[in-house]
Every structure is written in structure tokens, then in C-alpha cells.
Design an enzyme around this catalytic site. Sequence first.
Site, PDB file in Angstrom:
ATOM      1  N   ARG A 144      -2.984   6.899   0.907  1.00 18.30           N
ATOM      2  CA  ARG A 144      -3.468   8.114   1.564  1.00 18.30           C
ATOM      3  C   ARG A 144      -2.510   8.731   2.571  1.00 18.30           C
ATOM      4  NH1 ARG A 144      -8.861   4.989   2.867  1.00 18.30           N
ATOM      5  NH2 ARG A 144      -7.190   3.454   2.964  1.00 18.30           N
TER       6      ARG A 144
ATOM      7  N   ARG B 126      -6.063  12.089  -5.696  1.00 21.49           N
ATOM      8  CA  ARG B 126      -7.325  11.436  -5.331  1.00 21.49           C
ATOM      9  C   ARG B 126      -8.458  12.463  -5.189  1.00 21.49           C
ATOM     10  NH1 ARG B 126     -11.101   9.508  -3.705  1.00 21.49           N
ATOM     11  NH2 ARG B 126     -11.446   7.766  -2.285  1.00 21.49           N
TER      12      ARG B 126
ATOM     13  N   ARG C   6       0.820  -1.225   0.000  1.00 21.73           N
ATOM     14  CA  ARG C   6       0.000   0.000   0.000  1.00 21.73           C
ATOM     15  C   ARG C   6       0.850   1.271   0.000  1.00 21.73           C
ATOM     16  NH1 ARG C   6      -5.649  -0.427   1.559  1.00 21.73           N
ATOM     17  NH2 ARG C   6      -6.287  -2.280   0.460  1.00 21.73           N
TER      18      ARG C   6
ATOM     19  N   ASP D 233      -6.577  -2.559  -7.768  1.00 19.71           N
ATOM     20  CA  ASP D 233      -7.132  -3.206  -6.586  1.00 19.71           C
ATOM     21  C   ASP D 233      -7.378  -4.667  -6.893  1.00 19.71           C
ATOM     22  OD1 ASP D 233      -8.254  -2.242  -3.790  1.00 19.71           O
ATOM     23  OD2 ASP D 233      -9.473  -3.919  -4.505  1.00 19.71           O
TER      24      ASP D 233
HETATM   25  O1  CP3 Z   1       0.257   0.709  -3.287  1.00 17.00           O
HETATM   26  C1  CP3 Z   1      -0.191  -0.451  -3.471  1.00 17.00           C
HETATM   27  O2  CP3 Z   1      -0.042  -1.378  -2.653  1.00 17.00           O
HETATM   28  C2  CP3 Z   1      -0.891  -0.775  -4.785  1.00 17.00           C
HETATM   29  C3  CP3 Z   1      -2.303  -0.662  -4.810  1.00 17.00           C
HETATM   30  C4  CP3 Z   1      -3.200  -1.582  -3.965  1.00 17.00           C
HETATM   31  C5  CP3 Z   1      -4.425  -1.131  -3.410  1.00 17.00           C
HETATM   32  N1  CP3 Z   1      -5.071  -2.197  -2.876  1.00 17.00           N
HETATM   33  C6  CP3 Z   1      -4.931   0.262  -3.480  1.00 17.00           C
HETATM   34  C7  CP3 Z   1      -6.011   0.690  -2.588  1.00 17.00           C
HETATM   35  C8  CP3 Z   1      -3.087  -2.949  -3.662  1.00 17.00           C
HETATM   36  C9  CP3 Z   1      -1.945  -3.909  -3.946  1.00 17.00           C
HETATM   37  C10 CP3 Z   1      -4.292  -3.327  -2.986  1.00 17.00           C
HETATM   38  C11 CP3 Z   1      -4.573  -4.700  -2.543  1.00 17.00           C
HETATM   39  C12 CP3 Z   1      -5.834  -4.968  -1.829  1.00 17.00           C
HETATM   40  N2  CP3 Z   1      -7.056  -4.385  -1.998  1.00 17.00           N
HETATM   41  C13 CP3 Z   1      -5.969  -5.985  -0.852  1.00 17.00           C
HETATM   42  C14 CP3 Z   1      -4.904  -6.975  -0.444  1.00 17.00           C
HETATM   43  C15 CP3 Z   1      -3.955  -6.410   0.561  1.00 17.00           C
HETATM   44  C16 CP3 Z   1      -4.541  -6.235   1.919  1.00 17.00           C
HETATM   45  O3  CP3 Z   1      -4.703  -5.056   2.319  1.00 17.00           O
HETATM   46  O4  CP3 Z   1      -4.797  -7.222   2.602  1.00 17.00           O
HETATM   47  C17 CP3 Z   1      -7.307  -5.952  -0.400  1.00 17.00           C
HETATM   48  C18 CP3 Z   1      -7.909  -6.832   0.660  1.00 17.00           C
HETATM   49  C19 CP3 Z   1      -7.986  -4.942  -1.140  1.00 17.00           C
HETATM   50  C20 CP3 Z   1      -9.427  -4.564  -1.052  1.00 17.00           C
HETATM   51  C21 CP3 Z   1      -9.620  -3.183  -0.584  1.00 17.00           C
HETATM   52  N3  CP3 Z   1      -9.309  -2.074  -1.329  1.00 17.00           N
HETATM   53  C22 CP3 Z   1     -10.126  -2.765   0.652  1.00 17.00           C
HETATM   54  C23 CP3 Z   1     -10.566  -3.684   1.782  1.00 17.00           C
HETATM   55  C24 CP3 Z   1     -10.132  -1.371   0.637  1.00 17.00           C
HETATM   56  C25 CP3 Z   1     -10.703  -0.450   1.689  1.00 17.00           C
HETATM   57  C26 CP3 Z   1      -9.822  -0.354   2.881  1.00 17.00           C
HETATM   58  C27 CP3 Z   1      -9.026   0.900   2.819  1.00 17.00           C
HETATM   59  O5  CP3 Z   1      -7.814   0.831   3.073  1.00 17.00           O
HETATM   60  O6  CP3 Z   1      -9.643   1.953   2.557  1.00 17.00           O
HETATM   61  C28 CP3 Z   1      -9.583  -0.954  -0.596  1.00 17.00           C
HETATM   62  C29 CP3 Z   1      -9.354   0.449  -1.037  1.00 17.00           C
HETATM   63  C30 CP3 Z   1      -7.983   0.803  -1.511  1.00 17.00           C
HETATM   64  N4  CP3 Z   1      -7.177   0.020  -2.314  1.00 17.00           N
HETATM   65  C31 CP3 Z   1      -7.315   2.032  -1.271  1.00 17.00           C
HETATM   66  C32 CP3 Z   1      -6.079   1.959  -1.943  1.00 17.00           C
HETATM   67  C33 CP3 Z   1      -5.025   3.047  -2.044  1.00 17.00           C
HETATM   68  C34 CP3 Z   1      -7.885   3.209  -0.501  1.00 17.00           C
HETATM   69  C35 CP3 Z   1      -8.819   3.904  -1.434  1.00 17.00           C
HETATM   70  C36 CP3 Z   1      -8.828   5.418  -1.363  1.00 17.00           C
HETATM   71  O7  CP3 Z   1      -7.881   6.089  -1.833  1.00 17.00           O
HETATM   72  O8  CP3 Z   1      -9.849   5.925  -0.879  1.00 17.00           O
END
Ligand code: CP3
Length: 347
Positions: free
Chosen positions: A27, A36, A23, A72
Site C-alpha cells: 500500500r 487494489r 512487503r 499471503d
Molecule cells: O510484498 C510481499 O511481501 C509479498 C506479499 C505478502 C503479503 N503478506 C501481502 C499482504 C507477504 C510475504 C505476506 C506475509 C504475511 N502475511 C505475514 C508474514 C510477515 C509479517 O508481516 O510478519 C503475515 C503475518 C501475514 C498475515 C497478514 N496479511 C496480516 C496480519 C495482514 C493485515 C495487516 C496489514 O498489513 O494490513 C495481511 C494483509 C496483507 N498481506 C496486505 C498485503 C499487501 C495488506 C492487504 C491490503 O492490500 O489491504
Amino acid sequence: MNDLFLRACRGEAVERTPVWMMRQAGRYLAEYRAVRAKADFLTLCKTPELAAEVTVQPVDLVGVDAAIIFADILLPLEAMGAELRFVQGDGPVFPDPVRRAEDLGRLRRADVDATLGYVFDALRVTRRELAGRVPLIGFAGTPWTLAAYLVEGGTSKQFTHLLEWSYRDAAGLRRLLDLIAEVTVDYLLGQVAAGAQALQLFDTWGGLLSAERWREVAAPSLVRVLEAVRQGAPGVPLIYYVHGGAHLLEASAELPVEVLSVDWRMPLSEVRRRVGTQRVLQGNLDPAVLLGPIADVEARTEAMLRDGAGGGHVANLGHGIFKQTDPDHARAFVAAVKRLSPALRGA
Ligand code: CP3
């Protein structure tokens, strides 16, 4: 070209430990929040120039040794026909969850070029912008972890719908996992064709299962993905990340991957004792450490490097960086790995 990360993944002797953060585009960076502010999360994922911009940010701003494409894990489910929304504060939502074999008719084997081509375009733009500075990682969720979100309709505390299905109709759930696996193979091979140089599989919810049930329910579709990708993209390092999976280590050490990525719950030295020295380990600083003082970040990073020095190691966090993290603390983590690891290799 800084290919330190790729060499470490392949188990080669390296001059220092490479470092990146799960990640890392996100943010906690004001520069990410600025992009964003112009686009919601899904629009950001689907606009290759913007996705590339935020992918490169942590390379410039934090100094990591690898970029991971901004996307994602849930996007392929949308491509298969499931409506996906990201609701502010609630995370991902699937308004029409898939909970029984009859629901599978609503899903299709997606044509990945037609439905996920924006990710491939983002990879191509990012490779051009990186210009060889660091390697670019592609990724996908494991079939089990994707099914967890699709069946529950979003995040869940107990995953009762998923677990209920797994006991009520194991064959029906297997059809869902196999369909996800087929799309995931095409998706990952498409990512490699578009420029991904390593691939990480995220198994955020693998740890829900006992080792016996993980082998039985989650592993077959995952192994199918890994074997097909290994065959279609020979030489591309494969990384398996499991969260809360210390009890799955012996089982996951059987997977055809170069790198096992683990969370912080078990020291790397103990992981190594359990899985042997054939696998490179990735991880595993508790992301909460970055919320504390910088002196502590440095001390705990040094302890992790010492603990991981008995074999191949890629430094990372044990899960995604928290959005509350001060970027200076992320920079301190990355800088500490770079400064301290040369003297600690093989220590
Ligand atoms: O920088 C990176 O790692 C690359 C991008 C990336 C994101 N999500 C961007 C993201 C990667 C590799 C992921 C993987 C992901 N997404 C996982 C596996 C890793 C883990 O955390 O266990 C999972 C379970 C998801 C599903 C997901 N996406 C959830 C549960 C959420 C909401 C939780 C949160 O942190 O807000 C997301 C949203 C998400 N994916 C964001 C980002 C940067 C936040 C969105 C925003 O900017 O509002």
C-alpha cells in the site's frame, strides 16, 4: 540474469550486497493502490495476472534485487477448509477458530494444485514478466505462526488460546502443526515447480516462545517442512525469518537453512557472533527508519551495511515496510545499498 540475490543466499562472494524489502508490493505504492482499487485483497491474490502485476511493481519502481510473489501466508489455511476473511482495518479473521483436537475434523489435507493453483499460476506469469531481471522468491508461514492465526481467529495481543492449547493438550496441537506442515511441503514444492527460485519461511510469532519451548513445540514441524523441501528441491535457498526472536538465535542456527532473516532489535554483528559465519544473514533495518528524513535513511543503511559486512549479507528491513512510507524513502534505502555496499564488502 541478475542472480546476485541467489548467489548471496548461497554464501558466494558477491560484488555488492543484494537488497529487497519485506512487503515490498503493497500500500505504500500508489501503483499498488490503483490495482487494489479494482479488487479486494483475496481477489487480488487469486487473480494471477493482477498478482503478477503487483509483484513486479517494486522491481520497476524501487529497484529491488528480488521479487517476492504476491500472496499471503494464510492462504493455505483457507485451502485446508478454514474460512478466511480480510476485514478492512482489522486484518485477517477466521470466524470459526480451531481450538481443540475435536476441531481438527473441520480441516483437510488440501490438494494444493486444486486449491492453491492460482499461486502457482501467478508464479508462472511473474517469471515470464520478469524475464530474468531478478529472481523470484516463494514463501509460506511456519506451522506455528499459521496455527497462531487459526487458533486465535485472527491477530492477537496475547495468544492465550494458542498458548492454553499448547499446555493443555500438546499432542493435539502437534497434530494441527503436523497437518499444516504436510500441506506446506506440497505448497512450497509446487511453488518451486512453478518457478520460485528461493523460499522464505515467515515465523512472525516464533518469538512468543522461550528457546526451550520453541525447540519443543514449534521447531519439529518446521524442521520437517525444511528437510522435505530441501530433499524435494535441492539447491533452492531456504530463508528463515523470525520476528522478535533474538533469544532464539542459537536454536534457529540449527535449522537446515542457508539464510537467517532477523529483525532490527539486535545488531547484525552480534547476531553473527551468536550464530557463527556459516549462515548468511538477511535484514535488518528498522522499517520505521524509512519514515524519517532521507539523510537518516542513508546514514542508518550505511551503518547497517558496515555492521553486516563480516559475512554473507542480504540487505532488507527487519519487518514489513509500513504503508505510510514515502516511496522516495524506500528508493533511497535501495539506492544506498547499491551505492555503498561495493566498498564495504568484507570491511
Ligand atoms: O510484498 C510481499 O511481501 C509479498 C506479499 C505478502 C503479503 N503478506 C501481502 C499482504 C507477504 C510475504 C505476506 C506475509 C504475511 N502475511 C505475514 C508474514 C510477515 C509479517 O508481516 O510478519 C503475515 C503475518 C501475514 C498475515 C497478514 N496479511 C496480516 C496480519 C495482514 C493485515 C495487516 C496489514 O498489513 O494490513 C495481511 C494483509 C496483507 N498481506 C496486505 C498485503 C499487501 C495488506 C492487504 C491490503 O492490500 O489491504
